[in-house]
Design an enzyme around this catalytic site. Structure first.
Site, PDB file in Angstrom:
ATOM      1  CB  CYS A   1       2.713   4.969   8.109  1.00 51.77           C
ATOM      2  SG  CYS A   1       2.952   6.598   7.348  1.00 51.77           S
TER       3      CYS A   1
ATOM      4  N   PRO B   1       0.853  -1.195   0.000  1.00 53.00           N
ATOM      5  CG  PRO B   1       0.045  -1.022   2.186  1.00 53.00           C
ATOM      6  CD  PRO B   1       0.775  -1.939   1.267  1.00 53.00           C
ATOM      7  CG  MET B   2       3.560   2.146  -1.960  1.00 53.49           C
ATOM      8  SD  MET B   2       4.711   1.908  -3.333  1.00 53.49           S
ATOM      9  CE  MET B   2       3.740   0.820  -4.396  1.00 53.49           C
TER      10      MET B   2
ATOM     11  N   GLY C   1       7.385  -2.900  -2.980  1.00 49.11           N
ATOM     12  CA  GLY C   1       6.818  -1.564  -2.957  1.00 49.11           C
ATOM     13  C   GLY C   1       7.132  -0.755  -4.194  1.00 49.11           C
ATOM     14  NE  ARG C   2       8.030   5.037  -2.095  1.00 47.15           N
ATOM     15  CZ  ARG C   2       7.103   4.679  -1.199  1.00 47.15           C
ATOM     16  NH1 ARG C   2       7.044   3.431  -0.806  1.00 47.15           N
ATOM     17  NH2 ARG C   2       6.251   5.560  -0.700  1.00 47.15           N
TER      18      ARG C   2
ATOM     19  CG  ASN D   1       7.450  -3.811   2.689  1.00 48.08           C
ATOM     20  OD1 ASN D   1       7.249  -2.832   3.403  1.00 48.08           O
ATOM     21  ND2 ASN D   1       7.554  -3.709   1.384  1.00 48.08           N
ATOM     22  N   GLY D   2      10.479  -4.263   2.143  1.00 51.53           N
ATOM     23  CA  GLY D   2      11.582  -3.332   2.317  1.00 51.53           C
ATOM     24  C   GLY D   2      12.765  -3.622   1.425  1.00 51.53           C
TER      25      GLY D   2
END
Length: 337
Positions: free
Chosen positions: A108, A26-27, A241-242, A219-220
């Site tokens: 977050c 989720p971003m 993610g990105r 994640n990461g």
């Protein structure tokens, strides 16, 4: 045709997609329904997440913050909040609307999120998080999951992480997405918190060894499917993610390499873009802005000849009031087929 290759990897045997072996994080401001529609063209099985949505927006906002399209499935809702009653109401609404999962944001680190008493700061209040999880699970049958960090500020020992897991697992949470960095709640921006604290994948691996009964995703800093397959040798799931946003075409290989589909998705980049035209027309007829959809496609030609010209033209012209399919066609003309 696809230029990406298997790189010598053997696809993992097929598994039930409910095990969420691969997902896109989720971003905020990125993973909206237009983005998810685009990503779904590339992969059938990847679990897609909404942007984080606060309980206040859902319960008191004027818009429909739970809207998604059926073609996005499987899709999970990420919630931001710390009031058990409000979270329970939102979880129930999410299940009624057809979401496959509800995820609570405990990762977050932004000031705005902290001021609302949710996000990474909740790691310091595991009992409250447990109350939130318990309240949500009492209202739904779909999975209730937690996305968290490995620690916050000076509270970054393995024992601290295990205490958080123990406390929340006691109320029935058995599915965790671990961002393998700690978060600094003061002194670093959200962007810096994604880059400055060092990654500690070994800590997440150890967590799985010590809690084999839990579903642990990592994640990461995950940038390739090769890395994803490596993580899956020790863990249950990978969340990218990105990189998935900046270089979305890598998703065309996910169903093959991660879920065991016989072949890689054969769609080409140009075909993918044009396959979105019906969606553009349908959404724009309902009032959507061309750029709000097109912006998610800027990275589709990442690393290809003409990619920079494609991005430049689309960025300069996609905002204009008269932007439409022909704007995209012109942008495509800068990239050899």
């Amino acid at each position: 045709m696809l230029k990406e290759v298997n790189q010598g990897l053997n696809p993992i045997k097929p598994v039930d997609t409910a095990f969420r072996r691969f997902s896109i994080a989720p971003m905020l401001d990125w993973t909206d329904r237009h983005c998810r529609t685009f990503h779904r063209k590339l992969t059938k099985h990847t679990v897609l997440y909404t942007e984080m949505v606060t309980t206040g927006a859902i319960l008191f906002g004027r818009g429909d913050y739970l809207h998604f399209n059926e073609h996005e499935q499987p899709v999970a809702l990420q919630l931001g909040g710390s009031d058990p009653e409000a979270l329970a109401k939102c979880a129930k609404l999410a299940q009624e609307r057809g979401y496959n999962e509800v995820n609570l944001n405990v990762g977050c680190p932004s000031d705005r999120v902290q001021n609302g008493r949710f996000g990474a700061c909740l790691m310091a209040e595991p009992k409250l998080v447990a109350e939130c999880v318990s309240a949500m699970k009492a209202q739904v049958d779909i999975p209730v999951t937690l996305k968290t960090r490995i620690g916050i500020d000076e509270q970054d020992s393995y024992e601290f992480l295990c205490d958080f897991i123990d406390t929340t697992h006691k109320v029935g949470c058995d599915d965790y997405i671990i961002h393998a960095r700690k978060a600094w709640l003061n002194g670093l921006s959200p962007k810096e918190n994604r880059e400055v604290p060092p990654l500690d994948y070994e800590r997440v691996y150890q967590l799985k060894k010590d809690y084999p009964q839990l579903h642990i995703s990592i994640n990461g800093g995950i940038k390739t499917l090769t890395d994803s397959v490596t993580h899956l040798e020790q863990l249950d799931g990978v969340m990218m993610g990105r990189e998935a946003y900046a270089n979305p075409f890598l998703l065309a290989q996910v169903d093959h390499l991660i879920y065991g589909a016989e072949t890689i998705n054969p769609i080409t980049r140009h075909e993918l873009v044009r396959d979105m035209y019906d969606y553009f027309e349908r959404e724009m007829a309902l009032g959507a802005n061309f750029w709000h959809i097109a912006r998610h496609m800027l990275g589709i030609f990442q690393g290809m000849p003409g990619a920079r010209a494609f991005r430049r033209y689309l960025s300069e012209n996609g905002h204009k009031k008269d932007a439409d399919i022909q704007t995209m066609e012109k942008a495509l003309s800068f990239v050899p087929e």
